[in-house]
Write a protein that holds these residues in place. Structure first.
Motif, PDB file in Angstrom:
ATOM      1  N   HIS A  45       1.259  11.759  22.084  1.00  0.00           N
ATOM      2  CA  HIS A  45       2.072  12.823  21.487  1.00  0.00           C
ATOM      3  C   HIS A  45       2.426  12.530  20.038  1.00  0.00           C
ATOM      4  CE1 HIS A  45       2.675  14.941  25.277  1.00  0.00           C
ATOM      5  NE2 HIS A  45       2.781  13.760  25.821  1.00  0.00           N
ATOM      6  N   GLU A  46       2.695  11.276  19.747  1.00  0.00           N
ATOM      7  CA  GLU A  46       3.022  10.870  18.378  1.00  0.00           C
ATOM      8  C   GLU A  46       2.204   9.632  18.056  1.00  0.00           C
ATOM      9  OE1 GLU A  46       7.231  10.475  17.644  1.00  0.00           O
ATOM     10  OE2 GLU A  46       7.670  12.206  18.914  1.00  0.00           O
ATOM     11  N   ASP A  48      -1.731   8.264  16.355  1.00  0.00           N
ATOM     12  CA  ASP A  48      -3.122   8.646  16.596  1.00  0.00           C
ATOM     13  C   ASP A  48      -3.849   7.659  17.496  1.00  0.00           C
ATOM     14  OD1 ASP A  48      -3.064   6.655  14.728  1.00  0.00           O
ATOM     15  OD2 ASP A  48      -4.460   7.590  13.338  1.00  0.00           O
ATOM     16  N   SER A  54       4.036   4.672  18.869  1.00  0.00           N
ATOM     17  CA  SER A  54       3.360   5.829  19.468  1.00  0.00           C
ATOM     18  C   SER A  54       4.130   6.305  20.699  1.00  0.00           C
ATOM     19  CB  SER A  54       1.931   5.469  19.886  1.00  0.00           C
ATOM     20  OG  SER A  54       1.130   5.190  18.775  1.00  0.00           O
TER      21      SER A  54
END
Length: 146
Positions: A45-46, A48, A54
């Motif tokens: 979701h956050e 890459d 992340s």
């Protein structure tokens, strides 16, 4: 304040723990293909990739029930092959005030550590979930040994 707990389980992996770590770190999106009856989806979701900071989510089937787990990656140590996943959303947070999962790999072993705080004393220990992640690990091992 709830009751704090810690569960640790290790399972031998003939393919080598470093390969299991690589799956969880760099090829995480393949896990739903490796064991589709257990993991239906993995999504970032956050960020890459799976890196510190992340936010990721898993859709999984635990004990015959479809569940969701949303996590933030708190730490990754490439030397010890360790990833720390802190739950920030999903089904487990209905039972636990906090839940952190640490995966680590060493030679031919993969170890899972659960650190958690139950909301009440009568909440069960997450033994079924621990068995689940050990089965996922063995599925990954089987895939890597093909």
């Amino acid at each position: 304040m709830g009751v704090k707990g810690k569960l640790i389980a290790s399972v031998e992996v003939k393919c080598g723990g470093h390969l299991v770590h690589d799956i969880f770190h760099t090829k995480t999106h393949h896990i739903s293909n490796i064991c589709p009856s257990k993991i239906q989806n993995f999504e970032i979701h956050e960020g890459d990739s799976v890196k510190v900071g992340s936010v990721v989510s898993w859709k999984y089937n635990d004990d015959g029930k479809d569940k969701i787990s949303k996590q933030m990656i708190e730490a990754i140590d490439h030397e010890t092959k360790t990833i720390t996943w802190k739950l920030i959303g999903g089904d487990l947070l209905e039972l636990y005030n906090s839940f952190t999962i640490i995966t680590s790999c060493d030679h031919e072993w993969t170890t899972w550590t659960f650190l958690y705080e139950k909301k009440t004393e009568d909440i069960p220990e997450p033994l079924v979930l621990l068995g689940f992640v050990l089965h996922v690990t063995k599925d990954i091992e089987g895939h890597l040994l093909k």
